[in-house]
Structure formats: C-alpha cells, structure tokens
Write a protein that holds these residues in place. Sequence first.
Motif, mmCIF file in Angstrom:
data_model
loop_
_atom_site.group_PDB
_atom_site.id
_atom_site.type_symbol
_atom_site.label_atom_id
_atom_site.label_comp_id
_atom_site.label_asym_id
_atom_site.label_seq_id
_atom_site.Cartn_x
_atom_site.Cartn_y
_atom_site.Cartn_z
ATOM 1 N N MET A 83 50.077 49.308 47.221
ATOM 2 C CA MET A 83 49.477 49.000 46.118
ATOM 3 C C MET A 83 50.937 47.584 45.530
ATOM 4 O O MET A 83 50.181 47.717 44.578
ATOM 5 C CB MET A 83 48.795 49.864 45.731
ATOM 6 N N GLU A 84 51.354 48.273 45.651
ATOM 7 C CA GLU A 84 53.105 48.280 44.610
ATOM 8 C C GLU A 84 53.600 46.692 44.891
ATOM 9 O O GLU A 84 53.548 45.900 44.316
ATOM 10 C CB GLU A 84 54.408 49.297 44.447
ATOM 11 N N ALA A 85 53.035 46.591 46.476
ATOM 12 C CA ALA A 85 53.400 45.223 46.931
ATOM 13 C C ALA A 85 51.897 44.456 46.565
ATOM 14 O O ALA A 85 52.735 43.405 45.934
ATOM 15 C CB ALA A 85 53.947 45.206 48.832
ATOM 16 N N LEU A 86 50.425 44.647 46.443
ATOM 17 C CA LEU A 86 50.095 43.898 45.639
ATOM 18 C C LEU A 86 50.034 43.434 44.293
ATOM 19 O O LEU A 86 50.152 42.336 44.142
ATOM 20 C CB LEU A 86 48.095 44.202 46.153
ATOM 21 N N HIS A 87 50.686 44.528 43.976
ATOM 22 C CA HIS A 87 50.762 44.426 42.107
ATOM 23 C C HIS A 87 51.587 43.396 41.487
ATOM 24 O O HIS A 87 52.151 42.170 40.932
ATOM 25 C CB HIS A 87 50.714 45.905 42.035
ATOM 26 N N GLY A 88 53.175 43.320 43.257
ATOM 27 C CA GLY A 88 53.720 42.292 43.217
ATOM 28 C C GLY A 88 53.800 40.956 42.886
ATOM 29 O O GLY A 88 53.932 40.537 42.750
ATOM 30 N N GLU A 89 53.006 41.189 44.558
ATOM 31 C CA GLU A 89 52.354 39.559 44.512
ATOM 32 C C GLU A 89 51.571 38.738 43.393
ATOM 33 O O GLU A 89 51.807 37.322 42.480
ATOM 34 C CB GLU A 89 51.408 39.802 45.943
ATOM 35 N N ALA A 90 51.263 39.600 42.681
ATOM 36 C CA ALA A 90 49.922 39.430 41.529
ATOM 37 C C ALA A 90 51.283 39.069 40.729
ATOM 38 O O ALA A 90 51.282 37.727 39.472
ATOM 39 C CB ALA A 90 49.073 40.518 41.150
ATOM 40 N N ARG A 91 52.190 39.930 40.510
ATOM 41 C CA ARG A 91 53.003 38.878 39.050
ATOM 42 C C ARG A 91 54.205 38.052 39.402
ATOM 43 O O ARG A 91 54.314 37.243 38.636
ATOM 44 C CB ARG A 91 53.968 40.418 38.701
ATOM 45 N N SER A 92 53.764 38.511 40.397
ATOM 46 C CA SER A 92 54.794 36.865 40.895
ATOM 47 C C SER A 92 54.074 35.657 40.688
ATOM 48 O O SER A 92 54.376 34.219 40.476
ATOM 49 C CB SER A 92 55.239 36.521 42.394
ATOM 50 N N ARG A 93 52.580 35.708 40.972
ATOM 51 C CA ARG A 93 51.817 34.774 40.355
ATOM 52 C C ARG A 93 51.538 34.420 38.420
ATOM 53 O O ARG A 93 50.447 33.679 38.147
ATOM 54 C CB ARG A 93 50.309 34.399 41.159
#
Length: 156
Positions: free
Chosen positions: A103-113
Amino acid sequence: MSTDRSRASGLEIAVVLTPEELSESLGLRRTVFAEEQGVPLELEVDAMDGDPRLTAGVVHLLGRIEGTAICTGRLDFADTPAHVTRVAVRRECRGRGFGAELMEALHGEARSRGIRRVGLNAQLHALGFYERLGYRAHGPVFLDAGIEHRAMSVSL
C-alpha cells in the motif's frame, strides 16, 4: 520487471512492465480472489488488466521475495478520484506487514502522478487494515462479487 523498491523485509516491489509480469500478478489474484474467495474470474479480470505497455490510466505493482510473487495491487488513475484495487497477498504471507508495504508503494505511485487523494472499496474484514493506513470509511455497506464492502479514502 525493474525493481523500484527493496525493503528491509526482503520484499521487492516493482511496477509491472510486461505481459509476463502481469500474468504473474493475475495468477496471484486468481489464487486469492477466485480460488480462496469464490469471485468469478469474469468479475476479477477486467479491462484494466490488459498489456501494461498499452493500457493507460493504470499501474500494477508486484511484490516478490527471492523471486516468488507474494503480493500485488493496482492503482487506477484514469478517473478521479484515483482508486487502489485488486490488493492481494499470498495466504501464507499475510499478517507480516507485506500488505502495508504494498500500500505504501501504491501511495508512492499515486504521489508521483500528483494524486493527493485515493479511494478504495474494502472488504469488511479488511477495514481495520486500511484504517491503520489512514483510510476512513464512508457510505453504506454494499456487495461486490457477493462480498460485503465499504468505500474508503485517504489523503496522501
């Protein structure tokens, strides 16, 4: 698969880039959702599960330990709000923090966009897991593939 993140736990989480990697992710989802939970495959796999080189508006992540796929999830950012979907962790690996790392990694992907708010539809048994990650439930309980869910969201 290019490794984007390596964790102290040994979990390596990377963006799915090829059809072969997607097949690995789908295999894990089939085990968790179709075999364990009885979700029909025609409901589990959808248009967001196409060739990752050609499918816009979605990113799949796959977590491995020593080459073995143990968790997967995807971020659908084609629409607003963005949604985390199809989060799955191999049964024997649950309760060890891998889902939170994913989930932390998915949130990071979201933030990067540039995405600052993410929603998801949580199975009722998983509400506590998502609440510990900062998600808040809203709206009534509803059925999805015959399983009770609630909508949740978090600000990133």
